[in-house]
Design a protein around this motif. Structure first.
Motif, PDB file in Angstrom:
ATOM      1  N   ARG A  69      -7.616  -3.470 -15.424  1.00  0.00           N
ATOM      2  CA  ARG A  69      -7.107  -4.734 -15.963  1.00  0.00           C
ATOM      3  C   ARG A  69      -7.629  -4.962 -17.375  1.00  0.00           C
ATOM      4  O   ARG A  69      -8.128  -6.025 -17.701  1.00  0.00           O
ATOM      5  CB  ARG A  69      -7.497  -5.906 -15.065  1.00  0.00           C
TER       6      ARG A  69
ATOM      7  N   GLN B 127      -7.591  -8.269  -7.653  1.00  0.00           N
ATOM      8  CA  GLN B 127      -7.899  -7.969  -6.260  1.00  0.00           C
ATOM      9  C   GLN B 127      -7.368  -9.056  -5.318  1.00  0.00           C
ATOM     10  O   GLN B 127      -6.847  -8.764  -4.248  1.00  0.00           O
ATOM     11  CB  GLN B 127      -9.409  -7.828  -6.087  1.00  0.00           C
ATOM     12  N   GLU B 128      -7.475 -10.325  -5.744  1.00  0.00           N
ATOM     13  CA  GLU B 128      -7.056 -11.405  -4.850  1.00  0.00           C
ATOM     14  C   GLU B 128      -5.543 -11.411  -4.650  1.00  0.00           C
ATOM     15  O   GLU B 128      -5.064 -11.596  -3.535  1.00  0.00           O
ATOM     16  CB  GLU B 128      -7.547 -12.743  -5.400  1.00  0.00           C
TER      17      GLU B 128
ATOM     18  N   LEU C 223      -5.472  -0.516 -13.428  1.00  0.00           N
ATOM     19  CA  LEU C 223      -6.574  -0.495 -12.453  1.00  0.00           C
ATOM     20  C   LEU C 223      -7.772  -1.304 -12.946  1.00  0.00           C
ATOM     21  O   LEU C 223      -8.382  -2.047 -12.192  1.00  0.00           O
ATOM     22  CB  LEU C 223      -7.033   0.941 -12.165  1.00  0.00           C
TER      23      LEU C 223
ATOM     24  N   VAL D 165      -5.265   1.554  -3.149  1.00  0.00           N
ATOM     25  CA  VAL D 165      -4.488   1.732  -4.371  1.00  0.00           C
ATOM     26  C   VAL D 165      -5.406   2.216  -5.490  1.00  0.00           C
ATOM     27  O   VAL D 165      -5.057   3.102  -6.268  1.00  0.00           O
ATOM     28  CB  VAL D 165      -3.786   0.413  -4.773  1.00  0.00           C
ATOM     29  N   LEU D 166      -6.613   1.631  -5.525  1.00  0.00           N
ATOM     30  CA  LEU D 166      -7.592   2.038  -6.530  1.00  0.00           C
ATOM     31  C   LEU D 166      -7.908   3.526  -6.388  1.00  0.00           C
ATOM     32  O   LEU D 166      -7.923   4.278  -7.365  1.00  0.00           O
ATOM     33  CB  LEU D 166      -8.869   1.203  -6.350  1.00  0.00           C
TER      34      LEU D 166
ATOM     35  N   ARG E  27       2.772  -0.711  -6.695  1.00  0.00           N
ATOM     36  CA  ARG E  27       1.398  -0.932  -6.246  1.00  0.00           C
ATOM     37  C   ARG E  27       0.471  -1.115  -7.436  1.00  0.00           C
ATOM     38  O   ARG E  27      -0.429  -1.951  -7.411  1.00  0.00           O
ATOM     39  CB  ARG E  27       0.903   0.264  -5.428  1.00  0.00           C
TER      40      ARG E  27
ATOM     41  N   VAL F 237      -1.894  -4.294  -8.343  1.00  0.00           N
ATOM     42  CA  VAL F 237      -3.329  -4.171  -8.583  1.00  0.00           C
ATOM     43  C   VAL F 237      -3.695  -4.737  -9.955  1.00  0.00           C
ATOM     44  O   VAL F 237      -4.744  -5.339 -10.141  1.00  0.00           O
ATOM     45  CB  VAL F 237      -3.775  -2.703  -8.437  1.00  0.00           C
TER      46      VAL F 237
ATOM     47  N   ARG G 213      -3.819  -2.917   0.402  1.00  0.00           N
ATOM     48  CA  ARG G 213      -5.259  -2.638   0.428  1.00  0.00           C
ATOM     49  C   ARG G 213      -5.708  -2.219  -0.953  1.00  0.00           C
ATOM     50  O   ARG G 213      -5.365  -1.142  -1.429  1.00  0.00           O
ATOM     51  CB  ARG G 213      -5.555  -1.517   1.424  1.00  0.00           C
ATOM     52  N   TYR G 214      -6.491  -3.091  -1.560  1.00  0.00           N
ATOM     53  CA  TYR G 214      -6.937  -2.884  -2.935  1.00  0.00           C
ATOM     54  C   TYR G 214      -7.636  -1.546  -3.100  1.00  0.00           C
ATOM     55  O   TYR G 214      -7.322  -0.766  -4.000  1.00  0.00           O
ATOM     56  CB  TYR G 214      -7.863  -4.028  -3.326  1.00  0.00           C
TER      57      TYR G 214
ATOM     58  N   THR H 282      -3.664  -8.830  -4.911  1.00  0.00           N
ATOM     59  CA  THR H 282      -3.353  -7.636  -4.135  1.00  0.00           C
ATOM     60  C   THR H 282      -3.525  -7.893  -2.646  1.00  0.00           C
ATOM     61  O   THR H 282      -2.655  -7.578  -1.835  1.00  0.00           O
ATOM     62  CB  THR H 282      -4.257  -6.473  -4.581  1.00  0.00           C
ATOM     63  N   THR H 283      -4.668  -8.506  -2.293  1.00  0.00           N
ATOM     64  CA  THR H 283      -4.924  -8.797  -0.888  1.00  0.00           C
ATOM     65  C   THR H 283      -3.897  -9.786  -0.357  1.00  0.00           C
ATOM     66  O   THR H 283      -3.356  -9.624   0.743  1.00  0.00           O
ATOM     67  CB  THR H 283      -6.330  -9.397  -0.724  1.00  0.00           C
TER      68      THR H 283
END
Lengths: 252, 305
Positions: free
Chosen positions: B59, B194-195, B57, B207-208, B186, B190, B203-204, B197-198
């Motif tokens: 990173r 974020q990019e 999450l 998942v977060l 997922r 993630v 949906r970032y 993921t999108t």
């Protein structure tokens, strides 16, 4: 077709993209060129729904990027930004497989496996499939990312400065590959490019931007003119014909 | 197996057979030894997997509940319950602690967003500082209200007090890790950012939120039952990552097995070193873990990161 209509993006008071209307992806490769701060990457990010719009609308084949579910758009358009530093340690095989996520949601079917194998083969990555990304050279890693985006199997592919940090040979390799992908599979590829000569040689169309606005959009021969480029970059650029290609000379 | 047969009182397969089902040894086994071993395994599995998820999450390889203010927030929540509603059942206490843990981790992520330079080591430093601040507040009130000793047991894992009836919440922690396993892909996505993921249609934010909820609930459960085991969520996922990468679906089972094994081994060492006395598990893991962690840190520059 990607239709951009009166799109604006502001950071504070400053409009980075200022009332831009544009039709993109009508043909194989479209390059967006312009100086730093022209709004090229911002525009690309908005098309790829990575950034929200402050005004206007963008539709991809009639689907509004603001209202269409992300999972639907993910099968229409794929995007790769520049400088992809991954903290996660993934193998090339894993990374390319995640390009199929919009279809498989993690459970790969035989269709997915075929697409992954094709993308890996297309970018000559077979020898590296089990290598981790952090064990690859910059050029190999960039190819792995492009393979992921191709495996996503979308009509539109958006790449933000795909040649960033690549040496000459790898840059030429990538451009040839993209050209072939556009010609073989009918993909519409939109690139943000810094190198005007790469843009000239490999694109069908060029969009020239400056100060958040589109200055000119047309066939590359039309944009590759001394007057046009000089105006965009504030730099005398001498465009000459070399082997039938229009090349800008601006080094001194 | 071994873990259940080590202890002050004589419990061995032989004594079990001699005493029969009603013997002293059998009773000890069911009431104390078995719960202890189960609690160890469950905590080891849950804390390791939670560490892995946090690392995806955020990173960053150096985060886990005890380096992001999560554990300290859970302890603060538990302190608040202990002061204002001491009669609340264990489950209620856990819920309050989980809410505090969620808020604390959320605060950590908010601070991270505001910091422009995302240096790899800066991220856990921010978390440790935040944890320090929250911990200081907690300690202050615990000191004023004479609860310091209780506070200590929440933040350093000690399994000597585990008996039947006092660890069962940990099964819920296991359930949370099963959810994490189901959503494994997922979390890998993630972890790409974020990019990415999108781009892949996820949906970032969602998942977060899912990940943070799992992290907060598990941390809260561990805090209210056995106490946090520091470093565990850091070491285990990092070892697995080096060996087999960060594809969460593939690494989760290994993280679980290694987490349980590591905790059991450390616990046995802690119980044997000063037999018949015990060294708290948190300390053993801390010592072994910091050595392992130093090794991991030192070998890292050799990789192209």
């Amino acid at each position: 077709m990607i239709s951009i209509s009166q799109v604006t993006k502001r950071y504070g008071r400053q409009a980075v993209v200022d009332d831009v209307s544009l039709e993109l992806g009508g043909c194989g490769i479209t390059s967006i060129i312009g100086p730093n701060g022209a709004g090229k990457s911002t525009l690309l990010s908005m098309v790829a729904r990575l950034l929200p719009l402050d005004g206007g609308t963008i539709t991809i084949d009639g689907l509004d990027v603001r209202t269409t579910p992300g999972s639907v758009l993910a099968t229409k358009v794929a995007v790769l930004r520049q400088d992809n530093h991954l903290a996660a340690r993934l193998t090339v095989q894993d990374l390319v497989s995640f390009g199929r996520y919009p279809y498989s949601k993690g459970r790969l079917t035989s269709v997915d496996r075929d697409a992954i194998a094709r993308a890996i083969g297309y970018l000559d990555l077979e020898p590296f499939v089990d290598r981790f990304l952090d064990e690859l050279s910059g050029g190999q890693r960039q190819r792995a990312f492009i393979a992921m985006v191709l495996a996503q199997d979308t009509d539109y592919v958006l790449l933000d400065e795909p040649l960033n940090n690549l040496d000459l040979r790898h840059a030429v390799d990538i451009m040839k590959l993209l050209r072939a992908a556009a010609d073989d599979t009918g993909k519409r590829i939109v690139l943000v490019m810094h190198d005007i000569n790469f843009a000239s040689v490999y694109s069908d169309e060029i969009v020239a931007m400056r100060d958040g606005r589109v200055v000119l959009h047309g066939p590359s021969s039309e944009v590759m003119q001394s007057e046009v480029l000089g105006l965009i970059y504030d730099l005398p650029i001498d465009v000459r014909e070399v082997d039938g290609e229009r090349i800008g000379y601006y080094y001194r | 197996m071994l873990s259940t047969f080590i202890g002050v009182s004589d419990v061995s397969p032989l004594s079990l057979l001699e005493g029969g089902p009603d013997g002293k040894a059998a009773q000890l086994l069911v009431v104390s030894r078995l719960p202890r071993t189960l609690a160890l395994v469950l905590t080891g599995v849950a804390m390791s997997i939670v560490g892995l998820i946090m690392q995806m999450l955020v990173r960053n390889k150096f985060v886990e509940p005890s380096t992001t203010g999560t554990a300290e927030s859970a302890a603060l929540g538990l302190l608040v319950v202990t002061i204002f509603a001491p009669t609340l059942p264990l489950f209620g206490k856990m819920v309050v602690a989980a809410i505090f843990a969620l808020a604390g981790t959320g605060l950590f992520l908010l601070i991270l967003r505001r910091i422009p330079v995302r240096s790899i080591v800066l991220v856990p430093l921010v978390g440790i500082m935040l944890g320090g601040v929250i911990g200081a507040v907690t300690t202050f009130f615990a000191y004023r209200l004479d609860l310091l000793q209780t506070l200590g047991t929440w933040l350093t894992g000690d399994f000597s007090g585990i008996l039947r009836g006092r660890y069962e919440l940990l099964w819920l922690a296991l359930a949370m890790t099963v959810i994490a396993w189901i959503a494994a892909d997922r979390f890998t996505v993630v972890g790409l950012g974020q990019e990415f993921t999108t781009n892949l249609g996820l949906r970032y934010g969602r998942v977060l939120a899912l990940g943070l909820t799992i992290v907060a609930v598990v941390t809260a459960i561990v805090v209210v039952t056995a106490g946090v085991i520091p470093f565990l969520g850091l070491i285990v996922p990092n070892i697995v990552s080096i060996a087999m990468g960060d594809n969460v679906r593939r690494s989760i089972p290994w993280v679980a097995v290694l987490g349980a094994g590591f905790v059991l081994a450390c616990d046995i060492v802690g119980r044997l070193l000063r037999f018949p006395y015990e060294i708290p598990l948190g300390i053993v893991v801390g010592v072994v873990g910091s050595v392992l962690f130093l090794y991991l840190l030192l070998r890292r520059p050799s990789r192209a990161h």
